[in-house]
Design a protein around this motif. Sequence first.
Motif, PDB file in Angstrom:
ATOM      1  N   GLU A  77       0.863  -1.210  -0.058  1.00 48.91           N
ATOM      2  CA  GLU A  77       0.167  -0.016   0.020  1.00 48.91           C
ATOM      3  C   GLU A  77       0.771   1.334  -0.152  1.00 48.91           C
ATOM      4  OE1 GLU A  77      -1.667  -1.295   3.928  1.00 48.91           O
ATOM      5  OE2 GLU A  77      -1.628   0.826   4.172  1.00 48.91           O
ATOM      6  N   THR A  78       2.304   1.208   0.272  1.00 44.50           N
ATOM      7  CA  THR A  78       3.190   2.312   0.302  1.00 44.50           C
ATOM      8  C   THR A  78       3.443   2.572  -1.168  1.00 44.50           C
ATOM      9  OG1 THR A  78       4.947   0.870   0.936  1.00 44.50           O
ATOM     10  CG2 THR A  78       3.869   2.061   2.790  1.00 44.50           C
ATOM     11  N   GLY A  79       3.376   1.590  -2.026  1.00 45.90           N
ATOM     12  CA  GLY A  79       3.823   1.646  -3.336  1.00 45.90           C
ATOM     13  C   GLY A  79       4.906   0.906  -3.573  1.00 45.90           C
ATOM     14  N   LEU A  80       5.563   0.355  -2.342  1.00 48.31           N
ATOM     15  CA  LEU A  80       6.846  -0.453  -2.379  1.00 48.31           C
ATOM     16  C   LEU A  80       6.577  -1.734  -3.081  1.00 48.31           C
ATOM     17  CD1 LEU A  80       9.752  -0.965  -1.555  1.00 48.31           C
ATOM     18  CD2 LEU A  80       8.764  -1.951   0.561  1.00 48.31           C
ATOM     19  N   ARG A  81       7.422  -1.968  -4.202  1.00 53.62           N
ATOM     20  CA  ARG A  81       7.127  -3.369  -4.974  1.00 53.62           C
ATOM     21  C   ARG A  81       8.094  -4.452  -4.323  1.00 53.62           C
ATOM     22  NH1 ARG A  81       8.726  -2.600 -10.775  1.00 53.62           N
ATOM     23  NH2 ARG A  81      10.395  -1.368  -9.820  1.00 53.62           N
ATOM     24  N   PHE A  82       7.397  -5.631  -4.097  1.00 53.01           N
ATOM     25  CA  PHE A  82       8.310  -6.686  -3.433  1.00 53.01           C
ATOM     26  C   PHE A  82       7.893  -8.257  -3.782  1.00 53.01           C
ATOM     27  CE2 PHE A  82       4.944  -8.546  -0.193  1.00 53.01           C
ATOM     28  CZ  PHE A  82       3.862  -7.492  -0.538  1.00 53.01           C
ATOM     29  N   ILE A  83       8.808  -8.810  -3.957  1.00 53.58           N
ATOM     30  CA  ILE A  83       8.655 -10.384  -4.153  1.00 53.58           C
ATOM     31  C   ILE A  83       8.876 -11.183  -2.814  1.00 53.58           C
ATOM     32  CG2 ILE A  83       9.280 -12.534  -5.334  1.00 53.58           C
ATOM     33  CD1 ILE A  83       9.978 -10.665  -7.883  1.00 53.58           C
ATOM     34  N   PRO A  84       7.762 -11.694  -2.291  1.00 53.44           N
ATOM     35  CA  PRO A  84       7.680 -12.426  -0.876  1.00 53.44           C
ATOM     36  C   PRO A  84       8.337 -13.997  -1.125  1.00 53.44           C
ATOM     37  CG  PRO A  84       5.570 -12.193  -1.407  1.00 53.44           C
ATOM     38  CD  PRO A  84       6.208 -11.558  -2.692  1.00 53.44           C
ATOM     39  N   ALA A  85       8.542 -14.422  -0.029  1.00 48.55           N
ATOM     40  CA  ALA A  85       8.563 -16.186  -0.181  1.00 48.55           C
ATOM     41  C   ALA A  85       7.573 -16.647   0.683  1.00 48.55           C
ATOM     42  CB  ALA A  85       9.884 -16.357   0.388  1.00 48.55           C
ATOM     43  N   HIS A  86       7.263 -18.120   0.526  1.00 46.98           N
ATOM     44  CA  HIS A  86       6.363 -18.785   1.248  1.00 46.98           C
ATOM     45  C   HIS A  86       6.650 -18.771   2.781  1.00 46.98           C
ATOM     46  CE1 HIS A  86       3.107 -19.571  -1.784  1.00 46.98           C
ATOM     47  NE2 HIS A  86       4.041 -19.930  -2.542  1.00 46.98           N
ATOM     48  N   LEU A  87       5.765 -18.910   3.892  1.00 44.55           N
ATOM     49  CA  LEU A  87       6.168 -18.893   4.967  1.00 44.55           C
ATOM     50  C   LEU A  87       6.303 -20.354   5.479  1.00 44.55           C
ATOM     51  CD1 LEU A  87       4.280 -16.416   7.269  1.00 44.55           C
ATOM     52  CD2 LEU A  87       6.649 -16.623   7.357  1.00 44.55           C
ATOM     53  N   SER A  88       5.626 -21.490   4.749  1.00 45.85           N
ATOM     54  CA  SER A  88       5.396 -22.613   5.125  1.00 45.85           C
ATOM     55  C   SER A  88       6.476 -23.568   4.854  1.00 45.85           C
ATOM     56  CB  SER A  88       4.366 -23.231   4.066  1.00 45.85           C
ATOM     57  OG  SER A  88       4.253 -24.676   4.046  1.00 45.85           O
ATOM     58  N   LEU A  89       6.584 -24.788   5.879  1.00 44.29           N
ATOM     59  CA  LEU A  89       7.812 -25.545   5.969  1.00 44.29           C
ATOM     60  C   LEU A  89       7.703 -26.301   4.801  1.00 44.29           C
ATOM     61  CD1 LEU A  89       9.491 -26.370   8.261  1.00 44.29           C
ATOM     62  CD2 LEU A  89       7.847 -28.086   9.028  1.00 44.29           C
ATOM     63  N   ASN A  90       6.828 -26.378   4.062  1.00 46.97           N
ATOM     64  CA  ASN A  90       6.684 -27.203   2.634  1.00 46.97           C
ATOM     65  C   ASN A  90       7.493 -26.747   1.632  1.00 46.97           C
ATOM     66  OD1 ASN A  90       4.645 -28.695   3.663  1.00 46.97           O
ATOM     67  ND2 ASN A  90       3.154 -27.319   2.750  1.00 46.97           N
ATOM     68  N   TYR A  91       8.419 -25.531   1.860  1.00 47.20           N
ATOM     69  CA  TYR A  91       9.178 -25.005   0.769  1.00 47.20           C
ATOM     70  C   TYR A  91      10.758 -25.125   1.155  1.00 47.20           C
ATOM     71  CZ  TYR A  91       4.888 -23.517  -1.361  1.00 47.20           C
ATOM     72  OH  TYR A  91       3.757 -23.342  -1.936  1.00 47.20           O
ATOM     73  N   LEU A  92      10.969 -26.248   2.063  1.00 49.38           N
ATOM     74  CA  LEU A  92      12.612 -26.192   2.644  1.00 49.38           C
ATOM     75  C   LEU A  92      13.616 -26.643   1.317  1.00 49.38           C
ATOM     76  CD1 LEU A  92      12.440 -27.773   6.316  1.00 49.38           C
ATOM     77  CD2 LEU A  92      12.683 -25.202   5.326  1.00 49.38           C
ATOM     78  N   ASN A  93      13.007 -27.113   0.372  1.00 54.25           N
ATOM     79  CA  ASN A  93      13.830 -27.787  -0.619  1.00 54.25           C
ATOM     80  C   ASN A  93      14.012 -26.937  -1.941  1.00 54.25           C
ATOM     81  OD1 ASN A  93      14.651 -29.917   1.168  1.00 54.25           O
ATOM     82  ND2 ASN A  93      12.556 -30.799   0.256  1.00 54.25           N
ATOM     83  N   THR A  94      13.678 -25.826  -1.805  1.00 53.47           N
ATOM     84  CA  THR A  94      13.672 -25.042  -3.205  1.00 53.47           C
ATOM     85  C   THR A  94      15.209 -24.542  -3.257  1.00 53.47           C
ATOM     86  OG1 THR A  94      11.554 -24.146  -2.899  1.00 53.47           O
ATOM     87  CG2 THR A  94      13.097 -22.738  -4.116  1.00 53.47           C
ATOM     88  N   ASP A  95      15.718 -24.881  -4.483  1.00 56.26           N
ATOM     89  CA  ASP A  95      16.881 -24.484  -4.953  1.00 56.26           C
ATOM     90  C   ASP A  95      17.386 -23.089  -5.313  1.00 56.26           C
ATOM     91  OD1 ASP A  95      19.398 -24.734  -6.065  1.00 56.26           O
ATOM     92  OD2 ASP A  95      18.828 -25.796  -7.855  1.00 56.26           O
ATOM     93  N   ALA A  96      18.036 -22.736  -4.345  1.00 61.15           N
ATOM     94  CA  ALA A  96      18.243 -20.936  -4.316  1.00 61.15           C
ATOM     95  C   ALA A  96      19.298 -20.847  -5.654  1.00 61.15           C
ATOM     96  CB  ALA A  96      18.799 -20.450  -3.198  1.00 61.15           C
ATOM     97  N   SER A  97      19.915 -21.751  -6.255  1.00 59.53           N
ATOM     98  CA  SER A  97      21.118 -21.481  -6.963  1.00 59.53           C
ATOM     99  C   SER A  97      20.310 -20.517  -8.341  1.00 59.53           C
ATOM    100  CB  SER A  97      21.725 -22.660  -7.439  1.00 59.53           C
ATOM    101  OG  SER A  97      20.997 -23.629  -8.111  1.00 59.53           O
ATOM    102  N   LYS A  98      19.148 -21.024  -8.624  1.00 58.12           N
ATOM    103  CA  LYS A  98      18.823 -20.260  -9.750  1.00 58.12           C
ATOM    104  C   LYS A  98      18.221 -18.718  -9.613  1.00 58.12           C
ATOM    105  CE  LYS A  98      15.713 -23.500 -10.349  1.00 58.12           C
ATOM    106  NZ  LYS A  98      14.442 -24.389 -10.701  1.00 58.12           N
ATOM    107  N   LEU A  99      18.577 -18.298  -8.421  1.00 56.12           N
ATOM    108  CA  LEU A  99      18.304 -16.652  -8.187  1.00 56.12           C
ATOM    109  C   LEU A  99      19.005 -16.018  -9.152  1.00 56.12           C
ATOM    110  CD1 LEU A  99      18.557 -15.862  -4.512  1.00 56.12           C
ATOM    111  CD2 LEU A  99      16.728 -15.533  -5.859  1.00 56.12           C
ATOM    112  N   LYS A 100      20.301 -16.072  -9.575  1.00 58.90           N
ATOM    113  CA  LYS A 100      20.936 -15.164 -10.405  1.00 58.90           C
ATOM    114  C   LYS A 100      20.292 -15.050 -11.675  1.00 58.90           C
ATOM    115  CE  LYS A 100      25.706 -14.808 -12.277  1.00 58.90           C
ATOM    116  NZ  LYS A 100      26.140 -13.498 -11.869  1.00 58.90           N
TER     117      LYS A 100
END
Length: 261
Positions: A77-100
């Motif tokens: 609502e402030t206008g700030l753009r953001f990409i969040p991540a899921h809080l759930s424990l179901n997402y522990l195995n996501t591979d972060a190496s594709k971030l770049k």
Amino acid sequence: MRKIIGVLSGKGGTGKTTTVVNLGLAMHKLGENVVIVDGDLRNPNIGIHLGSIESYMTLHDILDREISLLEALHIHETGLRFIPAHLSLNYLNTDASKLKNILKHFDCTVLLDAPSGLDKGALAVLEAADESLIVTTPHLPDLTGCLKTIELARNMDVLIKGIVLNNICGHKHEISKKEIEAVSNTEVIHSIPCDKNIAMSIAAKMPVVERLPFSPASIAFFELASKLTGREYKKPRFLAMRRIAHKVLPKSHSFKNTEKA
Ligand SMILES: Nc1ncnc2c1ncn2[C@@H]1O[C@H](COP(=O)(O)OP(=O)(O)OP(=O)(O)O)[C@@H](O)[C@H]1O
Ligand SMILES: [Mg+2]
């Protein structure tokens, strides 16, 4: 122009997420084209700071299911753009190496929040980053994490914009800015004071920079945003009076980047 700034610390709880959220919002308010991204895939907190904990599309979905960046881009609502991540424990195995590969599609300033520690998640943030900010408090255990992160960033040829020295209370036992610069060979780009309004603002799910723009930490985040973007920020005069006026009439005494004397 694209610039990805990784915000790291080595140790947990130094103020990385608080810095990403409030620095990002301060940059946005100064007119910078900025997006903040929750790169802490196991303990994401940006959604909590912004009062948005039920996002259906997040960075996890971009990484796991290859949805587009735009689908996971939210506007606060402030206008700030953001990409969040899921809080759930179901997402522990996501591979972060594709971030770049994913973040290179942005054409703006990106503040990328890192997990604590120096394992795969933090390394993926450093790999994706063009520049880094290293957050520490003036306490020895946090400084050791800061020194290791600086060494890693240097080894990976990631430019270090400086150390953000957070949560300064002014106690005698705190390590000084001069000592930190001497042992790290790195400039302390800015200091953020200890400010109880930060915890209160997290509880209120609204960044302190929006909620209380004249609080000591907010002023420091605006100053840091100005240093990093080159955009002008005039520290308001009569701060004590402005803090009271903002409490009485929040809307008419909110942040404006021009001072009325
Ligand atoms: N300048 C400050 N003054 C007072 N409290 C602060 C300050 N900065 C951060 N805090 C408090 O410290 C806590 C930790 O901050 P934050 O979550 O931003 O750290 P972090 O480095 O992202 O932690 P983690 O490594 O667990 O992700 C928060 O609850 C916040 O209230
Ligand atoms: Mg965090």
